[in-house]
Design an enzyme around this catalytic site. Structure first.
Site, PDB file in Angstrom:
ATOM      1  N   TYR A   1       2.346   2.980  -5.063  1.00 21.09           N
ATOM      2  CA  TYR A   1       1.898   3.288  -3.706  1.00 21.09           C
ATOM      3  C   TYR A   1       0.436   2.912  -3.479  1.00 21.09           C
ATOM      4  CZ  TYR A   1       2.549   5.735   0.730  1.00 21.09           C
ATOM      5  OH  TYR A   1       2.704   6.053   2.063  1.00 21.09           O
TER       6      TYR A   1
ATOM      7  N   HIS B   1      -0.248   1.575   4.963  1.00 27.91           N
ATOM      8  CA  HIS B   1       0.318   1.674   6.313  1.00 27.91           C
ATOM      9  C   HIS B   1      -0.205   0.574   7.232  1.00 27.91           C
ATOM     10  CE1 HIS B   1       0.848   5.856   4.851  1.00 27.91           C
ATOM     11  NE2 HIS B   1       1.953   5.821   5.571  1.00 27.91           N
TER      12      HIS B   1
ATOM     13  N   ASP C   1      -6.600   4.211   2.988  1.00 26.34           N
ATOM     14  CA  ASP C   1      -5.141   4.273   3.079  1.00 26.34           C
ATOM     15  C   ASP C   1      -4.472   3.633   1.850  1.00 26.34           C
ATOM     16  OD1 ASP C   1      -2.608   4.718   4.306  1.00 26.34           O
ATOM     17  OD2 ASP C   1      -2.632   2.706   5.172  1.00 26.34           O
TER      18      ASP C   1
ATOM     19  N   HIS D   1      11.875   6.453   1.516  1.00 24.99           N
ATOM     20  CA  HIS D   1      10.867   6.543   0.441  1.00 24.99           C
ATOM     21  C   HIS D   1      11.526   7.063  -0.839  1.00 24.99           C
ATOM     22  CE1 HIS D   1       7.127   5.289   2.157  1.00 24.99           C
ATOM     23  NE2 HIS D   1       7.099   6.217   3.097  1.00 24.99           N
TER      24      HIS D   1
ATOM     25  N   HIS E   1      12.823   7.067   7.630  1.00 25.83           N
ATOM     26  CA  HIS E   1      11.653   6.516   6.926  1.00 25.83           C
ATOM     27  C   HIS E   1      11.371   7.335   5.665  1.00 25.83           C
ATOM     28  CE1 HIS E   1       7.473   4.708   6.884  1.00 25.83           C
ATOM     29  NE2 HIS E   1       7.256   5.815   6.179  1.00 25.83           N
ATOM     30  N   GLU E   2      11.326   8.651   5.809  1.00 26.98           N
ATOM     31  CA  GLU E   2      10.987   9.505   4.656  1.00 26.98           C
ATOM     32  C   GLU E   2      12.098   9.463   3.601  1.00 26.98           C
ATOM     33  OE1 GLU E   2       8.069  10.401   4.291  1.00 26.98           O
ATOM     34  OE2 GLU E   2       7.456  10.000   6.346  1.00 26.98           O
TER      35      GLU E   2
ATOM     36  N   GLU F   1       6.028   1.065   2.187  1.00 32.84           N
ATOM     37  CA  GLU F   1       6.025   1.466   3.599  1.00 32.84           C
ATOM     38  C   GLU F   1       6.935   0.561   4.432  1.00 32.84           C
ATOM     39  OE1 GLU F   1       4.851   3.915   5.505  1.00 32.84           O
ATOM     40  OE2 GLU F   1       4.405   4.898   3.615  1.00 32.84           O
TER      41      GLU F   1
END
Lengths: 93, 338
Positions: free
Chosen positions: B175, B257, B252, B164, B160-161, B184
């Site tokens: 974002y 998310h 958020d 990004h 996931h990271e 995301e």
């Protein structure tokens, strides 16, 4: 010193809220107040999944409120956050 | 024609419109311009200019030694044997698996397509409940041991990271709001795809959970998110699985998310009918064609065009356009198919 801290974002995207009052030494208070005034400058817009922190403190009837990101939180505020988290783990919005 | 140099004098809103119409050089100029601006601001504020150099995706793992500093101590790098620290070894192995997946499947040379070094920071902070990408490298906390555990040990978190990072270089999706939710979403998509590859599962065996390995038994839920059933992974999970329940609040970053649950569910539905590999290819090629401010409808429109191209090239099944249309219609996003 009274405090209210809202932590948002992160990989989990779960908001956390901490509120309470702590006894601090004059040196600790000074350090936190300096951090609240000096920190929160440059924001790295490329951070993904970083936390954002909204911190409000009340000391001597003065209220300070600042928003910090992962990359611009002063060390004194980090240390304060860790202390708050350790004493108040379960506070979830 | 629009060269990269010419595009620099064109206002961003025109670049965005041209990018939407498929002008690749304008899309690249738009993304590059924004990224360069960010780099300059970052460099000025830190009085440090980082030079971009090409590489071969070498991995470096740094131990933050439970401070809030990155790159405190280099503990493992490409070509070295594993260490006595399991977290370090996990971050190294997982980042290598993710790098190799993108290289072997899509021909992508590391995060930026140009062999960028893959830098991981482990043991960040004290009981730090998070993992993040900062524009250059990844950082993992150990978790507090109460609700969360070591973030570097979960393959889907690492994927996931790292995704990004890939998104930053391919589309640089802003974002916040829908573009942020798409940012995301793509990270969750490749998080779950790579997790299934890593665990050698097929889609019927997969749990479609994100972050199930980083939550403890005390955590009130089984994972952070569910692609199969958004909104059900834990007591705090408010992800919608349909546009009817779209989150319009400001928290958020306007729900990056949260609203990602909507395309996440569509991805899951697509996989059931198209299979994981065809979907992964379609999503990756779509990401390459997106731009900074793309919203859900922009992505869907781009995905339909991408699917049509891939069908012509005989790379995905010819029913794919119908499957994509049905899957997104099921979450309240109906495409216009030419």
């Amino acid at each position: 010193m009274k405090y209210k801290i809202i932590v948002e974002g992160g990989f989990a995207g779960i908001s956390r809220e901490y509120e309470g009052e702590v006894e601090l030494t004059p040196e600790e208070t000074k350090s936190i107040l300096e951090g609240m005034k000096e920190g929160g400058g440059f924001q790295n817009q490329d951070i993904r999944d970083g936390f954002s922190y909204v911190i409000k403190i009340e000391n001597d009837n003065k209220v300070l409120r600042r928003k910090f990101e992962e990359g611009n939180m002063p060390r004194s505020i980090r240390n304060f956050m860790d202390r708050v988290r350790q004493t108040n783990r379960k506070s979830t919005k | 024609m629009c060269s990269k140099i010419q595009c620099h004098i064109i206002p961003p809103y025109i670049l965005e419109e041209l990018a939407k119409r498929g002008n690749v050089s304008c899309k690249k100029a738009l993304n590059d311009t924004h990224r360069i601006e960010e780099r300059r601001r970052f460099a000025l504020n830190h009085l440090l200019q980082r030079e971009e150099v090409s590489g071969n995706g070498s991995r470096f793992v740094y131990d933050c030694k439970n401070t809030y500093e990155q790159r405190v101590s280099l503990v493992l790098q490409e070509g070295e044997n594993s260490t006595s620290d399991e977290t370090t070894n996990s971050a190294f192995e997982a980042s290598g698996f993710v790098r190799d997946y993108f290289r072997n499947t899509f021909g992508l040379n590391s995060i930026d397509g140009n062999g960028l070094d893959i830098i991981s920071n482990v043991h960040y902070g004290i009981a730090y409940n998070n993992a993040y990408w900062d524009g250059d490298e990844m950082t993992y906390g150990d978790g507090d041991g109460k609700e969360f555990t070591d973030f570097a040990k979960a393959i889907d978190v690492v994927a996931h990271e790292l995704t990004h990072g890939i998104t930053q270089f391919l589309a640089n999706l802003e974002y916040r709001s829908q573009s942020g939710a798409l940012n995301e979403h793509f990270s969750d998509v490749f998080g779950t795809v790579i997790k299934q590859k890593y665990l050698q599962q097929d889609i019927s065996e997969a749990d479609w959970l994100i972050g199930d390995a980083v939550v403890t038994e005390e955590f009130p839920g089984i994972a952070i998110r569910s692609m199969k059933a958004p909104g059900t992974a834990n007591d705090f999970d408010t992800q919608p699985d349909h546009m009817d329940n779209y989150y319009n609040g400001t928290a958020d970053n306007q729900g990056v998310h949260i609203n990602s649950g909507i395309p996440n569910k569509a991805f899951y539905l697509c996989c059931l009918k198209m299979g994981l590999d065809d979907c992964a290819l379609l999503w990756f090629e779509t990401l390459k064609s997106l731009w900074r401010t793309a919203n859900f409808n922009d992505m869907l429109e781009t995905m339909i065009l991408t699917a049509q191209s891939l069908i012509k090239e005989d790379k995905i099944a010819k029913e794919s356009v119908v499957v994509v249309s049905e899957s997104f219609s099921a979450v309240g996003l109906t495409p216009i198919v030419a």
